[in-house]
Design a protein around this motif. Structure first.
Motif, short mmCIF file in Angstrom:
data_model
loop_
_atom_site.label_atom_id
_atom_site.label_comp_id
_atom_site.label_asym_id
_atom_site.label_seq_id
_atom_site.Cartn_x
_atom_site.Cartn_y
_atom_site.Cartn_z
N GLU A 1 21.69 6.53 26.43
CA GLU A 1 22.06 5.59 27.48
C GLU A 1 21.35 4.26 27.28
O GLU A 1 20.15 4.22 27.01
CB GLU A 1 21.72 6.16 28.85
CG GLU A 1 22.20 5.31 30.01
CD GLU A 1 22.00 5.98 31.35
OE1 GLU A 1 22.06 5.27 32.37
OE2 GLU A 1 21.78 7.21 31.37
N ASP B 1 30.40 3.62 27.40
CA ASP B 1 29.53 4.72 27.77
C ASP B 1 30.35 6.01 27.77
O ASP B 1 31.57 6.00 27.57
CB ASP B 1 28.81 4.47 29.10
CG ASP B 1 29.75 4.42 30.30
OD1 ASP B 1 30.91 4.88 30.20
OD2 ASP B 1 29.32 3.92 31.36
N ARG B 2 29.69 7.11 28.02
CA ARG B 2 30.37 8.40 27.93
C ARG B 2 31.34 8.63 29.07
O ARG B 2 32.09 9.61 29.06
CB ARG B 2 29.34 9.52 27.88
CG ARG B 2 28.50 9.68 29.13
CD ARG B 2 27.43 10.74 28.93
NE ARG B 2 26.44 10.29 27.97
CZ ARG B 2 25.59 11.13 27.35
NH1 ARG B 2 25.64 12.41 27.58
NH2 ARG B 2 24.68 10.65 26.51
N HIS B 3 31.33 7.74 30.06
CA HIS B 3 32.24 7.86 31.20
C HIS B 3 33.49 6.98 31.04
O HIS B 3 34.18 6.72 32.01
CB HIS B 3 31.51 7.49 32.49
CG HIS B 3 30.25 8.29 32.70
ND1 HIS B 3 30.24 9.66 32.85
CD2 HIS B 3 28.95 7.89 32.76
CE1 HIS B 3 28.99 10.07 33.00
NE2 HIS B 3 28.20 9.03 32.95
N TRP B 4 33.75 6.50 29.83
CA TRP B 4 34.93 5.72 29.50
C TRP B 4 34.93 4.38 30.21
O TRP B 4 35.97 3.88 30.65
CB TRP B 4 36.21 6.52 29.79
CG TRP B 4 36.43 7.66 28.84
CD1 TRP B 4 35.63 8.75 28.70
CD2 TRP B 4 37.49 7.81 27.89
NE1 TRP B 4 36.13 9.59 27.72
CE2 TRP B 4 37.28 9.04 27.22
CE3 TRP B 4 38.61 7.05 27.57
CZ2 TRP B 4 38.14 9.51 26.24
CZ3 TRP B 4 39.47 7.51 26.59
CH2 TRP B 4 39.23 8.73 25.93
N ARG B 5 33.75 3.77 30.33
CA ARG B 5 33.64 2.41 30.83
C ARG B 5 33.33 1.51 29.65
O ARG B 5 32.42 1.80 28.86
CB ARG B 5 32.56 2.32 31.91
CG ARG B 5 32.94 3.11 33.15
CD ARG B 5 31.90 3.02 34.24
NE ARG B 5 30.67 3.70 33.90
CZ ARG B 5 29.91 4.35 34.79
NH1 ARG B 5 30.28 4.41 36.05
NH2 ARG B 5 28.81 4.93 34.42
N SER C 1 35.90 11.85 34.08
CA SER C 1 35.12 13.09 34.00
C SER C 1 35.33 13.76 32.64
O SER C 1 36.25 13.41 31.88
CB SER C 1 35.53 14.05 35.10
OG SER C 1 36.84 14.56 34.87
N GLU D 1 24.08 -0.02 30.82
CA GLU D 1 25.00 0.98 31.35
C GLU D 1 24.57 1.38 32.75
O GLU D 1 24.06 2.47 32.98
CB GLU D 1 25.06 2.21 30.43
CG GLU D 1 25.63 1.90 29.05
CD GLU D 1 25.64 3.11 28.14
OE1 GLU D 1 25.34 4.22 28.63
OE2 GLU D 1 25.94 2.96 26.95
N ARG E 1 34.76 6.20 36.76
CA ARG E 1 34.39 6.96 35.57
C ARG E 1 35.43 8.03 35.29
O ARG E 1 36.14 8.49 36.18
CB ARG E 1 33.02 7.61 35.72
CG ARG E 1 32.93 8.63 36.84
CD ARG E 1 31.60 9.37 36.82
NE ARG E 1 30.46 8.48 36.97
CZ ARG E 1 29.21 8.86 36.77
NH1 ARG E 1 28.95 10.11 36.40
NH2 ARG E 1 28.22 8.01 36.95
#
Length: 404
Positions: free
Chosen positions: A166, A56-60, A178, A170, A176
């Protein structure tokens, strides 16, 4: 994400083989040490809903345990590099700049992004998506691949860290990264790539170009034009005036007295397109299509936009509903003054005039009152317009790409 068969559903009791997964990450960091900081910034989240692996965009990084069990370590190593590449190259941010008619199909976007990444990864499975599968050359950006990607049975799912949409899986509350931290990771990785190239030899060409863009960024003309149009639209909207067409509500306090209300105009835009012989139809269509996207992004509806095709004379004037409605007539000499003057003579005078030209044209000597003029200069412009015209260079090599 490489095209892998969807693993069978497994019970929640099926545990993730972290030893195997993290051994693959260690191997990836060892073989490409300049990616180590980025790889170890990913937080692993086991999930039985993600088909294989995705970010995901939060580096998970979401990982299906069955996929880890079924995949050899050397291929997992390549998948780690693949997934972190989506985040380093800011694919989710760039996907938001793609034209809406292409962006809605997130599978197609994901395929184009995989083509951008996979031509630099040698150890992926043989069925991994690559440009050659679609008759396309290596070494391009996903925005260049995207218009040429046909409907396909391959449906990669790399998550919102790739295509920006999304996904249901997710939903983790895990740590996360930033946006500020992500930018720092990208810059640190680019510096490590440059140092590695100087001390130990070459790195893949796609990564070298990416590092150069991060450390020596060029200005994305779309962002520059969006900023100029947004600022001009705010300026136009601030030109409030009084009107009696809709009396003020304050009048209820004073019988038999009609107070005017304030009127805030909605910005009107005229787009003057240079259709002279020095401008190619392909370039014109590409630029005009992206300008339409810029106007939509700023919130200017298509019923507020008029497009004028002009060379040494104005050949077509119409309200622009779609790019296909625009008649790019002309092909002779060039005089954008004629198009600008025609736009200003409209019954509803525009607040903003956008001129798309290669710059081989004379310009008005004086600024028209209460109208902002923005020039999008396509290609290598020999002479700059007058200082009162806001200029946005549009390099030909950035047409059809989202590079920043």
């Amino acid at each position: 994400m490489p095209s892998q068969p969807r693993p069978k559903r497994v019970s929640a009791a099926h545990a993730l083989d972290r030893t195997k997964l993290l051994a693959a990450r260690l191997k990836a960091a060892g073989s490409q040490p300049y990616l180590a900081s980025a790889l170890y910034s990913l937080t692993v989240v086991p999930s039985h809903e993600v088909p294989t692996m995705g970010v995901d965009r939060h580096w998970r990084c979401y990982v299906n345990p069955a996929f880890v069990d079924a995949t050899p370590v050397h291929e997992l190593t390549a998948v780690w590099v693949h997934e972190v590449a989506h985040l380093l190259r800011d694919h989710h941010g760039r996907a938001m700049l793609v034209a809406p008619e292409m962006r809605y199909d997130h599978h197609r976007v994901n395929i184009a992004q995989d083509c951008e990444i996979n031509d630099d990864i040698s150890s992926l499975p043989s069925n991994a998506l690559r440009p050659a599968m679609f008759g396309l050359p290596d070494g391009q950006m996903f925005e260049q691949y995207l218009p040429h990607i046909p409907p396909t049975p391959h449906h990669p799912e790399c998550g919102s860290g790739a295509h920006g949409r999304e996904m249901p899986w997710e939903s983790s509350d895990a740590a996360r990264v930033s946006a500020v931290e992500a930018a720092a990771i990208r810059r640190q990785t680019a510096n490590e790539m440059r140092a590695h190239a100087k001390s130990r030899g070459r790195i893949p060409e796609g990564w070298r170009r990416w590092a150069d863009d991060i450390l020596e960024p060029t200005v994305d003309w779309r962002r520059a034009l969006t900023g100029a149009v947004r600022e001009a639209a705010s300026w136009a909207s601030a030109a409030v005036d009084y009107t009696y067409q809709r009396p003020s509500r304050r009048g209820t306090a004073v019988p038999r007295v009609v107070f005017p209300s304030l009127r805030r105009p909605m910005p009107r835009v005229a787009v003057v397109v240079d259709t002279s012989g020095s401008m190619g139809d392909g370039e014109l269509k590409a630029v005009l299509g992206e300008v339409a996207g810029v106007l939509r992004a700023v919130g200017i509806g298509r019923n507020r936009v008029t497009v004028l095709a002009c060379d040494a004379d104005v050949h077509a004037v119409r309200q622009a509903n779609t790019v296909g409605d625009v008649v790019l007539a002309g092909g002779g000499g060039t005089d954008m003054r004629v198009g600008i003057e025609q736009a200003l003579r409209a019954q509803e005078r525009p607040h903003i005039v956008i001129v798309l030209t290669d710059g081989y044209t004379p310009w008005p000597e004086v600024r028209p009152g209460n109208v902002r003029v923005i020039a999008g200069l396509v290609g290598d412009c020999p002479d700059a317009p007058p200082s009162w015209i806001e200029t946005v260079p549009i390099p030909l090599d950035q047409l059809g790409t989202g590079r920043t």
